[in-house]
Write a protein that holds these residues in place. Structure first.
Motif, PDB file in Angstrom:
ATOM      1  N   LEU A 204      10.674   5.950   7.347  1.00 47.19           N
ATOM      2  CA  LEU A 204       9.381   6.161   6.703  1.00 47.19           C
ATOM      3  C   LEU A 204       8.926   4.920   5.936  1.00 47.19           C
ATOM      4  CD1 LEU A 204       6.997   7.842   5.607  1.00 47.19           C
ATOM      5  CD2 LEU A 204       8.574   8.830   3.923  1.00 47.19           C
ATOM      6  N   ASP A 205       9.876   4.176   5.372  1.00 47.35           N
ATOM      7  CA  ASP A 205       9.523   2.981   4.605  1.00 47.35           C
ATOM      8  C   ASP A 205       8.766   1.954   5.439  1.00 47.35           C
ATOM      9  OD1 ASP A 205      11.995   2.743   6.020  1.00 47.35           O
ATOM     10  OD2 ASP A 205      12.447   0.914   4.903  1.00 47.35           O
ATOM     11  N   VAL A 206       9.089   1.882   6.735  1.00 46.11           N
ATOM     12  CA  VAL A 206       8.399   0.943   7.623  1.00 46.11           C
ATOM     13  C   VAL A 206       6.941   1.357   7.798  1.00 46.11           C
ATOM     14  CG1 VAL A 206       8.304  -0.016   9.966  1.00 46.11           C
ATOM     15  CG2 VAL A 206      10.515   0.292   8.828  1.00 46.11           C
ATOM     16  N   SER A 207       6.702   2.649   7.998  1.00 47.68           N
ATOM     17  CA  SER A 207       5.326   3.133   8.150  1.00 47.68           C
ATOM     18  C   SER A 207       4.512   2.905   6.883  1.00 47.68           C
ATOM     19  CB  SER A 207       5.328   4.621   8.523  1.00 47.68           C
ATOM     20  OG  SER A 207       5.827   4.825   9.823  1.00 47.68           O
ATOM     21  N   ILE A 208       5.104   3.216   5.735  1.00 48.26           N
ATOM     22  CA  ILE A 208       4.392   3.028   4.465  1.00 48.26           C
ATOM     23  C   ILE A 208       4.029   1.556   4.271  1.00 48.26           C
ATOM     24  CG2 ILE A 208       4.639   3.101   1.957  1.00 48.26           C
ATOM     25  CD1 ILE A 208       6.282   5.653   2.286  1.00 48.26           C
ATOM     26  N   ALA A 209       5.002   0.674   4.493  1.00 49.63           N
ATOM     27  CA  ALA A 209       4.760  -0.755   4.297  1.00 49.63           C
ATOM     28  C   ALA A 209       3.742  -1.294   5.305  1.00 49.63           C
ATOM     29  CB  ALA A 209       6.073  -1.527   4.412  1.00 49.63           C
ATOM     30  N   ALA A 210       3.757  -0.773   6.538  1.00 49.43           N
ATOM     31  CA  ALA A 210       2.810  -1.228   7.557  1.00 49.43           C
ATOM     32  C   ALA A 210       1.381  -0.876   7.174  1.00 49.43           C
ATOM     33  CB  ALA A 210       3.166  -0.618   8.911  1.00 49.43           C
ATOM     34  N   ILE A 211       1.164   0.344   6.724  1.00 44.85           N
ATOM     35  CA  ILE A 211      -0.186   0.750   6.322  1.00 44.85           C
ATOM     36  C   ILE A 211      -0.609   0.022   5.050  1.00 44.85           C
ATOM     37  CG2 ILE A 211      -1.649   2.703   5.662  1.00 44.85           C
ATOM     38  CD1 ILE A 211      -0.774   2.582   8.636  1.00 44.85           C
ATOM     39  N   LYS A 212       0.337  -0.238   4.152  1.00 50.53           N
ATOM     40  CA  LYS A 212       0.024  -1.014   2.949  1.00 50.53           C
ATOM     41  C   LYS A 212      -0.456  -2.417   3.328  1.00 50.53           C
ATOM     42  CE  LYS A 212       0.245  -1.942  -1.560  1.00 50.53           C
ATOM     43  NZ  LYS A 212       0.112  -3.411  -1.589  1.00 50.53           N
ATOM     44  N   LEU A 213       0.189  -3.044   4.299  1.00 50.31           N
ATOM     45  CA  LEU A 213      -0.233  -4.366   4.766  1.00 50.31           C
ATOM     46  C   LEU A 213      -1.661  -4.324   5.302  1.00 50.31           C
ATOM     47  CD1 LEU A 213       2.966  -5.620   6.640  1.00 50.31           C
ATOM     48  CD2 LEU A 213       1.950  -6.664   4.611  1.00 50.31           C
ATOM     49  N   LEU A 214      -1.960  -3.294   6.091  1.00 47.66           N
ATOM     50  CA  LEU A 214      -3.303  -3.173   6.667  1.00 47.66           C
ATOM     51  C   LEU A 214      -4.348  -2.926   5.580  1.00 47.66           C
ATOM     52  CD1 LEU A 214      -2.461  -1.113   9.876  1.00 47.66           C
ATOM     53  CD2 LEU A 214      -3.210  -3.492   9.774  1.00 47.66           C
ATOM     54  N   ARG A 215      -4.023  -2.112   4.597  1.00 50.36           N
ATOM     55  CA  ARG A 215      -4.953  -1.859   3.504  1.00 50.36           C
ATOM     56  C   ARG A 215      -5.199  -3.151   2.705  1.00 50.36           C
ATOM     57  NH1 ARG A 215      -6.380   3.063   1.837  1.00 50.36           N
ATOM     58  NH2 ARG A 215      -6.458   2.355  -0.335  1.00 50.36           N
ATOM     59  N   ASP A 216      -4.158  -3.943   2.517  1.00 50.69           N
ATOM     60  CA  ASP A 216      -4.311  -5.213   1.809  1.00 50.69           C
ATOM     61  C   ASP A 216      -5.214  -6.171   2.584  1.00 50.69           C
ATOM     62  OD1 ASP A 216      -2.679  -4.281  -0.194  1.00 50.69           O
ATOM     63  OD2 ASP A 216      -0.891  -5.357   0.492  1.00 50.69           O
ATOM     64  N   GLU A 217      -5.300  -5.976   3.894  1.00 51.58           N
ATOM     65  CA  GLU A 217      -6.148  -6.816   4.736  1.00 51.58           C
ATOM     66  C   GLU A 217      -7.555  -6.244   4.887  1.00 51.58           C
ATOM     67  OE1 GLU A 217      -4.106  -7.403   8.420  1.00 51.58           O
ATOM     68  OE2 GLU A 217      -2.302  -8.203   7.452  1.00 51.58           O
ATOM     69  N   GLY A 218      -7.828  -5.132   4.207  1.00 44.36           N
ATOM     70  CA  GLY A 218      -9.172  -4.578   4.211  1.00 44.36           C
ATOM     71  C   GLY A 218      -9.394  -3.370   5.094  1.00 44.36           C
ATOM     72  N   TYR A 219      -8.340  -2.867   5.711  1.00 39.50           N
ATOM     73  CA  TYR A 219      -8.478  -1.681   6.562  1.00 39.50           C
ATOM     74  C   TYR A 219      -8.412  -0.428   5.682  1.00 39.50           C
ATOM     75  CZ  TYR A 219      -7.779  -4.576  10.702  1.00 39.50           C
ATOM     76  OH  TYR A 219      -7.925  -5.515  11.688  1.00 39.50           O
ATOM     77  N   ASP A 220      -9.425   0.384   5.761  1.00 38.46           N
ATOM     78  CA  ASP A 220      -9.493   1.608   4.958  1.00 38.46           C
ATOM     79  C   ASP A 220      -8.769   2.733   5.694  1.00 38.46           C
ATOM     80  OD1 ASP A 220     -10.097   3.536   3.119  1.00 38.46           O
ATOM     81  OD2 ASP A 220     -12.130   3.886   3.877  1.00 38.46           O
ATOM     82  N   LEU A 221      -7.454   2.765   5.538  1.00 37.34           N
ATOM     83  CA  LEU A 221      -6.622   3.730   6.245  1.00 37.34           C
ATOM     84  C   LEU A 221      -5.820   4.574   5.258  1.00 37.34           C
ATOM     85  CD1 LEU A 221      -5.110   1.542   9.114  1.00 37.34           C
ATOM     86  CD2 LEU A 221      -6.813   3.356   9.392  1.00 37.34           C
ATOM     87  N   LYS A 222      -5.594   5.828   5.635  1.00 36.83           N
ATOM     88  CA  LYS A 222      -4.661   6.685   4.911  1.00 36.83           C
ATOM     89  C   LYS A 222      -3.483   7.009   5.824  1.00 36.83           C
ATOM     90  CE  LYS A 222      -7.607   8.866   1.469  1.00 36.83           C
ATOM     91  NZ  LYS A 222      -7.981  10.151   0.813  1.00 36.83           N
ATOM     92  N   LEU A 223      -2.364   7.319   5.191  1.00 34.20           N
ATOM     93  CA  LEU A 223      -1.152   7.673   5.920  1.00 34.20           C
ATOM     94  C   LEU A 223      -0.751   9.098   5.557  1.00 34.20           C
ATOM     95  CD1 LEU A 223       1.296   6.818   7.729  1.00 34.20           C
ATOM     96  CD2 LEU A 223       2.461   6.182   5.601  1.00 34.20           C
ATOM     97  N   ALA A 224      -0.715   9.986   6.545  1.00 33.22           N
ATOM     98  CA  ALA A 224      -0.199  11.339   6.344  1.00 33.22           C
ATOM     99  C   ALA A 224       1.287  11.333   6.679  1.00 33.22           C
ATOM    100  CB  ALA A 224      -0.940  12.332   7.230  1.00 33.22           C
ATOM    101  N   VAL A 225       2.101  11.800   5.752  1.00 33.09           N
ATOM    102  CA  VAL A 225       3.549  11.859   5.945  1.00 33.09           C
ATOM    103  C   VAL A 225       3.950  13.323   6.064  1.00 33.09           C
ATOM    104  CG1 VAL A 225       5.802  11.329   4.973  1.00 33.09           C
ATOM    105  CG2 VAL A 225       3.896   9.736   4.635  1.00 33.09           C
ATOM    106  N   VAL A 226       4.465  13.696   7.223  1.00 32.32           N
ATOM    107  CA  VAL A 226       4.828  15.080   7.501  1.00 32.32           C
ATOM    108  C   VAL A 226       6.346  15.194   7.591  1.00 32.32           C
ATOM    109  CG1 VAL A 226       4.615  17.002   9.127  1.00 32.32           C
ATOM    110  CG2 VAL A 226       2.684  15.432   8.784  1.00 32.32           C
ATOM    111  N   GLY A 227       6.914  16.144   6.873  1.00 28.41           N
ATOM    112  CA  GLY A 227       8.350  16.351   6.979  1.00 28.41           C
ATOM    113  C   GLY A 227       8.919  17.027   5.751  1.00 28.41           C
ATOM    114  N   THR A 228      10.175  17.416   5.853  1.00 30.53           N
ATOM    115  CA  THR A 228      10.855  18.087   4.750  1.00 30.53           C
ATOM    116  C   THR A 228      10.863  17.207   3.506  1.00 30.53           C
ATOM    117  OG1 THR A 228      12.271  19.211   6.351  1.00 30.53           O
ATOM    118  CG2 THR A 228      13.006  19.195   4.068  1.00 30.53           C
TER     119      THR A 228
END
Length: 362
Positions: A204-228
């Motif tokens: 999960l840390d890879v997904s969070i960091a990947a979306i954080k990188l994109l947001r820092d570059e100006g991409y208006d994205l949210k990340l839904a995390v599904v799981g226990t």
């Protein structure tokens, strides 16, 4: 014996209350075999406490897996606190066969190897990576090879099994209830990416960091995390839950299907996958999966029904998502191909293969 309409038990070694691909496989196979006219029961050693706010296993099975009105057999009655060895194996050996015969089972399909006196018995091998110690592997190898038929979840799983000295008599893929998923066109999608799975192997840390990188570059994205315990997992990693992460701890199959149909992509940076039911569910939703090299090539074909990322790093996954967002033609091609590709895992068609395997044993 006549076997047009059989009584089949689909069993999980430990507890049916685990929310994961194995339980989803069991539920979908039960639905598929019931649709073919067979009577099906579910079975496990015991039942752990129900996750979320579900009041009964019946409600849990219906909401999470879309499975209604199925008999449930347990060796240990009531709610159990854990499923430790050697008790689980001993109880299966002493009482498992008796419980199956009491229900009148014609055959059992086991997920998670156990010693069992009942026959005919078919076992599904999902993953050999959990056999950490040499001793554990030797015990499990003997148990697997004692079954009447061993079927592997994928060609990748077959090769891993044979490398561990476990025979694999057939490759029978996992299965999806395609009726639960409805693709949406690109213009009806949200600026949303989905990650499913909170176990360590799901990274999960890879997904969070990947979306954080994109947001820092100006991409208006949210990340839904599904799981226990998704909320707790995010909080452990970051110290808090930022407003661009949407943690969804225990959701119904209906909610998950709706979520996937509204997302732009699924991120799956796993360290190991024997199949990846999640990727197929995303495809059935028309959502391109962006996956690691751990996902079998027979499930995600790079550039055809998804994108494969060779490096397990946030930057590599961010770049793959960026490429997908920048090319609408690519997104639509992957989406349409994925919808078509997912049909080969239709629960009715795969259930027919299991039906055929069982009939060979009767």
């Amino acid at each position: 014996m006549a076997c047009e309409n059989m009584k089949i038990v689909i069993a999980r070694r430990d507890s049916l209350t685990h929310i994961d691909g194995v339980s989803m496989f069991i539920a979908n196979l039960a639905k598929g075999l019931r649709a073919l006219g067979h009577e099906v029961a579910l079975m496990s050693w015991g039942l752990l406490s129900l996750p979320g706010n579900y009041s009964s296993f019946e409600e849990f099975a219906e909401k999470v897996y879309g499975l209604k009105g199925v008999d449930v057999i347990t060796i240990v009655k009531g709610i159990v606190k854990s499923h430790r060895e050697p008790r689980v194996s001993i109880d299966w050996l002493l009482w498992g066969g008796r419980a199956l015969r009491k229900w009148g089972a014609d055959a059992v399909i086991i997920n998670g190897v156990v010693p069992l006196t009942f026959r005919p018995r078919l076992i599904v091998l999902h993953d050999v990576s959990k056999f950490a110690s040499r001793f554990k592997l030797s015990v499990y190898r003997a148990l697997y090879n004692s079954y009447d038929l061993v079927t592997c979840m994928s060609e990748k799983a077959r090769l891993e099994a044979e490398g561990a000295g476990i025979r694999c008599d057939a490759v029978t893929y996992s299965l999806v209830d395609l009726t639960a998923f409805s693709p949406r066109p690109l213009d009806e999608r949200k600026r949303l990416v989905v990650h499913i799975g909170t176990r360590g192997v799901k990274n999960l840390d890879v997904s969070i960091a990947a979306i954080k990188l994109l947001r820092d570059e100006g991409y208006d994205l949210k990340l839904a995390v599904v799981g226990t315990e998704a909320s707790s997992s995010v909080r452990r990693m970051l110290g808090y839950v930022p407003d661009w992460i949407v943690p969804l701890d225990y959701i119904s199959q209906e909610t998950k299907a709706d979520l996937l149909s509204r997302a732009l992509a699924l991120l799956l940076p796993s360290s190991h996958e024997a199949f990846s039911l999640t990727a197929v569910e995303a495809m059935a939703s028309g959502t391109p999966p962006v996956v690691s090299e751990a996902v079998p090539n027979e499930v995600v074909i790079d550039g055809y029904n998804g994108l494969r990322v060779r490096e397990l790093s946030p930057r590599a996954f961010a770049d793959a998502v960026k490429a997908l967002l920048a090319d609408e033609d690519l997104w639509r091609r992957l989406s349409l191909n994925g919808i078509e590709f997912a049909r080969r895992f239709d629960m009715i068609e795969v259930a027919k293969k299991y039906e055929k395997l069982i009939k060979k044993l009767l």
